[in-house]
Design an enzyme around this catalytic site. Structure first.
Site, short mmCIF file in Angstrom:
data_model
loop_
_atom_site.label_atom_id
_atom_site.label_comp_id
_atom_site.label_asym_id
_atom_site.label_seq_id
_atom_site.Cartn_x
_atom_site.Cartn_y
_atom_site.Cartn_z
N HIS A 1 0.82 -1.06 -0.11
CA HIS A 1 -0.09 -0.18 0.18
C HIS A 1 0.97 1.32 0.04
O HIS A 1 0.22 2.41 -0.39
CB HIS A 1 -1.09 -0.11 1.19
CG HIS A 1 -0.61 0.32 2.45
ND1 HIS A 1 -0.16 -0.52 3.36
CD2 HIS A 1 -0.53 1.53 3.05
CE1 HIS A 1 0.06 0.21 4.61
NE2 HIS A 1 -0.13 1.42 4.36
N ASP B 1 0.20 -7.55 1.43
CA ASP B 1 0.68 -6.16 1.62
C ASP B 1 2.20 -6.11 1.61
O ASP B 1 2.71 -5.74 2.68
CB ASP B 1 -0.02 -5.42 2.88
CG ASP B 1 0.03 -4.04 2.90
OD1 ASP B 1 0.63 -3.58 1.90
OD2 ASP B 1 -0.42 -3.24 3.65
N SER C 1 3.65 2.64 8.35
CA SER C 1 3.43 1.37 7.47
C SER C 1 4.67 1.19 6.66
O SER C 1 5.42 2.00 6.04
CB SER C 1 2.38 1.84 6.47
OG SER C 1 0.90 1.64 7.19
C1 4AZ Z 1 -1.56 3.56 8.79
O1 4AZ Z 1 -2.42 4.41 8.82
C2 4AZ Z 1 -1.63 2.72 9.96
N1 4AZ Z 1 -1.62 0.40 14.39
C3 4AZ Z 1 -0.56 1.69 9.84
C4 4AZ Z 1 -0.41 0.76 10.90
C5 4AZ Z 1 -1.38 0.86 12.14
C6 4AZ Z 1 -2.49 1.68 12.07
C7 4AZ Z 1 -2.45 2.85 10.90
C8 4AZ Z 1 -1.35 0.12 13.11
O2 4AZ Z 1 -0.72 3.56 7.94
#
Ligand code: 4AZ
Length: 244
Positions: A66, A121, A203
Site C-alpha cells: 500500500h 501487503d 506502514s
Molecule cells: C496507517 O494508517 C496505519 N496500528 C498503520 C498501522 C497501524 C495503524 C494505521 C497499526 O498506515
C-alpha cells in the site's frame, strides 16, 4: 511508580516548553540508525514521509504494497518509481547531513494485493544504486518484536519524522482472529495489546524479531487503542515469492 513519575515530569516539561511529549511510534522511545542501519524511510521527491521500509539487500527495500500505491486512484494504481525516494542512515528526517537519499529504479508489488485488510501487503523497491548500509535478513515471528518508524506518535498528531521504536508482544493466531475477523493465519501476524503500536507513516516499516525482519507494518484499528493489536504482513510466508 517510576513510569508514572516520568510521565508526569514529561507533561510538566511540555507545559513549560510548549513542546508535545513525543511518545512514538505510539508509546515508543527514540531509535537510532546507528543501531538499526537497515531501517529506511520512503518519501516523496520533495521529502514528505510516505512509509517505512527495511534494506534486505544493498539495492532492495521491503515495504508494504500500500506504500507503493497511489491513494485515491480507483484501481489503486502503482506509484511511479520516479516519485519515490528511499532515505537511509538518517535518524532525523528533517536534517540533511546524515545518511543518503536513493532513487528507486523499480517497484514490485505483490500481484494479489488489493487492499490492506486483504493481506499480501508487501512490495520490494529496487534502488537505482546499492547502499553501503547493513542489511537485515527475513526471519520468523516469535513472542515479541520491535517495531520501528518515523510516523505518527498518536492517531491525530503529525509524524515524528525522527526514528522511534517500541517493543510489542506478538499475539497467537487465535487472539489475532478474535480481534481481526479478516486475519489471515500464516500470511499475517498481529502484535500489541494497546499503548504501544505502529501508526500512520510507520506502514511498510519493520517488525524485528531476534534481529530478523519478521513483519511489515500493514494496518490496524487506529493506533495503540486499548487491547487493539496492529496487523503486519508475515514475511516468512512470502520468502519464495520475494526470493530472499
Ligand atoms: C496507517 O494508517 C496505519 N496500528 C498503520 C498501522 C497501524 C495503524 C494505521 C497499526 O498506515
Amino acid at each position: 511508580m517510576r513510569g508514572k513519575r516520568t510521565a508526569v515530569l514529561a507533561a510538566a516539561i511540555s507545559l513549560v516548553s510548549g513542546a508535545p511529549t513525543a511518545q512514538a511510534i505510539v508509546g515508543g522511545e527514540p531509535g537510532s540508525v546507528a543501531d538499526t542501519p537497515w531501517v529506511v524511510a520512503i518519501t516523496t521527491a520533495d521529502g514528505q514521509l510516505i512509509c517505512g521500509g527495511a534494506l534486505v539487500a544493498a539495492d532492495k527495500v521491503v515495504t508494504a504494497a500500500h506504500c507503493a500505491t497511489a491513494k485515491g486512484a480507483i484501481t489503486a494504481t502503482q506509484r511511479a518509481p520516479e516519485q519515490l525516494r528511499v532515505v537511509a542512515g538518517r535518524t532525523d528526517l528533517r536534517t540533511k547531513d546524515e545518511g543518503v537519499v536513493a532513487e528507486v529504479a523499480a517497484v514490485w508489488r505483490h500481484p494479489e494485493y488489493r487492499e490492506v485488510t486483504g493481506g499480501d501487503d508487501v512490495a520490494v523497491l529496487t534502488l537505482a544504486r546499492p547502499l553501503p548500509h547493513r542489511t537485515i535478513a527475513v526471519g520468523e515471528a516469535g513472542d515479541e518484536g520491535v517495531v520501528l518508524g518515523y510516523g505518527r506518535t498518536a492517531e491525530n498528531s503529525p509524524p515524528a519524522m525522527t526514528l522511534r521504536k517500541a517493543t510489542v508482544p506478538i499475539l497467537s493466531d487465535q487472539e489475532c482472529l478474535r480481534k481481526e475477523p479478516g486475519y489471515r493465519q500464516g500470511a499475517m501476524l498481529c502484535a500489541g495489546r494497546g499503548g504501544k503500536d505502529a501508526c500512520t507513516g510507520d506502514s511498510g516499516g519493520p517488525l524485528v524479531v531476534r534481529g530478523r525482519l519478521a513483519g511489515v507494518v500493514s494496518f490496524g484499528r487506529g493506533c495503540a487503542r486499548p487491547a487493539e493489536p496492529g496487523v503486519y504482513t508475515r514475511l516468512a510466508h512470502y520468502r519464495q515469492v520475494l526470493g530472499f
